[in-house]
Design an enzyme around this catalytic site. Structure first.
Site, short mmCIF file in Angstrom:
data_model
loop_
_atom_site.label_atom_id
_atom_site.label_comp_id
_atom_site.label_asym_id
_atom_site.label_seq_id
_atom_site.Cartn_x
_atom_site.Cartn_y
_atom_site.Cartn_z
N MET A 69 -15.27 -103.67 15.95
CA MET A 69 -14.06 -104.04 14.43
C MET A 69 -13.13 -104.60 15.20
SD MET A 69 -14.05 -101.55 11.51
CE MET A 69 -14.08 -100.53 12.77
N ILE A 88 -13.83 -100.74 22.73
CA ILE A 88 -15.58 -100.18 21.77
C ILE A 88 -16.09 -99.24 22.29
CG2 ILE A 88 -17.49 -100.89 20.72
CD1 ILE A 88 -15.16 -102.42 19.72
N GLU A 122 -16.51 -91.34 8.91
CA GLU A 122 -15.80 -91.55 9.96
C GLU A 122 -14.51 -90.87 10.82
OE1 GLU A 122 -13.69 -94.64 12.63
OE2 GLU A 122 -15.14 -95.22 10.96
N GLN A 177 7.12 -62.27 24.45
CA GLN A 177 7.37 -62.61 23.26
C GLN A 177 6.33 -63.31 23.12
OE1 GLN A 177 10.66 -61.35 21.19
NE2 GLN A 177 10.12 -61.00 19.44
N GLY A 224 1.93 -74.60 35.82
CA GLY A 224 1.07 -75.73 36.43
C GLY A 224 -0.12 -76.22 36.46
N ASN A 277 -2.45 -92.48 13.44
CA ASN A 277 -1.87 -91.31 12.38
C ASN A 277 -0.68 -91.97 10.96
OD1 ASN A 277 -3.50 -89.59 12.60
ND2 ASN A 277 -2.32 -88.21 13.32
#
Length: 384
Positions: free
Chosen positions: A127, A159, A244, A281, A342, A368
């Site tokens: 597409m 693609i 999808e 914590q 790291g 999104n």
């Protein structure tokens, strides 16, 4: 089938998939990442194991299983940190195959579905174009009527399965003046003259996925290669987008869970200031928050998968799932890298590859921002 029977079958199937993935996938992912492609014999092995197109009806060689079984394959590939292969399988099994099942002619189904199920043929969908991403109406690839068939000219990019594919569902304009109503889909056999693959694109993440440019130079396709009605391509695309996007959400949730598990294992062992990171914590609170989000997300994923299996999942709910789960995936992988310190930035650690693989999930299948626009329209533009 009772609910308990369904769960038992899913558990047994998951165990089979997990064994296959540990044996055939996990030992090779580093090489495939380096090569930028998964060998074709892996696709055939997936087919031999019954892990491709599992919800295709038995009359075409599939297992006729519930859609949840297809989602489970994606979950296990994701947990093996095979994000690129997982995306390829999703395109093959959860986009290309359903397009054929729901919109193909009997001749098209008989020809292509058994080959897709066996992994003899790898499927792709084309597409996106250099000048047309989420705005499908802006595509320029054109199919012109020619004798008893059509001639396709144009270019596609980004693609998935572009190098390995033998079948490419291609979005074209058959009427350049008709907007969305001028879009048609064709089943393009990649052995046809005039079809050419461009380079295998070098990506930041999901490197084992062969993502390519495709070129169509007066490619001749027969009349029966048209998928659905002429001018009906946009409607087909819209009808299949919920699945999808839902499968992208499934992958995202599984990736978030995997990132959480790797991070928990790491902080239990890693020492800082004379004690494990897990005793600090900040570490505990951040992971508790993430665990809660993952568990809440699981409930929504299960709900949406039930709707999808019943063919009731609408565009809005799929957009919500795709948006929320891919954002969660990003947060989970980012936190994992941070808590690994790291080492989280080192490619040999699974969290590093998962972090790189995650970023594109918020882009493909509809960015999104587009997902949020779909959700907004559902309540801002409806009549009270």
């Amino acid at each position: 089938m009772t609910l308990s029977e369904s769960r038992d079958e899913l558990s047994e199937f998951r165990a089979n998939v997990r064994r296959f993935v540990r044996r055939e996938i996990e030992p090779h992912t580093a090489k495939w990442e380096s090569d930028g492609i998964v060998p074709l014999d892996v696709w055939r092995a997936l087919g031999d194991a019954g892990l491709l197109c599992v919800d295709v009806p038995e009359s075409y060689g599939g297992a006729g299983a519930d859609t949840q079984f297809s989602a489970l394959v994606l979950e296990e590939l994701t947990r093996a940190n095979a994000g690129g292969l997982c995306t390829g399988v999703m395109v093959h099994s959860d986009i290309v195959a359903p397009y054929l099942v729901h919109h193909g002619t009997e001749q098209q189904r008989r020809k292509w579905l058994p080959l897709l199920i066996s992994g003899t043929v790898v499927g792709a969908i084309a597409m996106t174009e250099p000048s047309a991403g989420s705005d499908l109406k802006a595509i320029r690839t054109e199919a012109k009527s020619s004798g008893s068939g059509w001639r396709i000219d144009g270019q596609k990019t980004f693609i998935t399965n572009g190098q390995n594919s033998s079948l490419v569902i291609t979005a074209t304009k058959t009427n350049v003046d008709a907007g969305a109503r001028g879009i048609s889909l064709f089943l393009v056999d990649t052995s046809l003259p005039g079809f050419r693959r461009g380079r295998n694109l070098h990506k930041v993440g999901q490197r084992m996925a062969d993502t390519s440019e495709l070129f169509y130079e007066d490619v001749p396709v027969e009349k029966h290669a048209l998928l659905g009605a002429e001018g009906g391509g946009f409607g087909i695309l819209l009808s299949e987008l919920p699945r999808e996007r839902m499968m992208i959400a499934v992958i995202a949730h599984a990736a978030a869970e995997a990132a959480f598990d790797w991070t928990v294992s790491y902080v239990r062992e890693r020492q800082a200031f004379g004690k494990p990171l897990a005793a600090l914590q900040n570490t505990r609170l951040k992971l508790a928050e993430l665990r809660t989000e993952i568990d809440v997300g699981r409930t929504f994923v299960d709900h949406c998968m039930g709707e999808l299996a019943a063919r009731k999942l609408d565009a809005t709910e799929a957009a919500k799932a795709k948006f929320w789960m891919t954002e969660l995936q990003g947060r989970a992988c980012d936190l994992g890298v941070q808590l690994h310190g790291g080492y989280g930035y080192m490619a040999e650690y699974p969290i590093a590859r998962a972090w790189a693989d995650a970023r594109v999930q918020r882009i493909y299948g509809g960015a999104n921002e587009v997902m949020l626009e779909i959700v907004a329209r559902s309540f801002l533009e409806r009549a009270d």
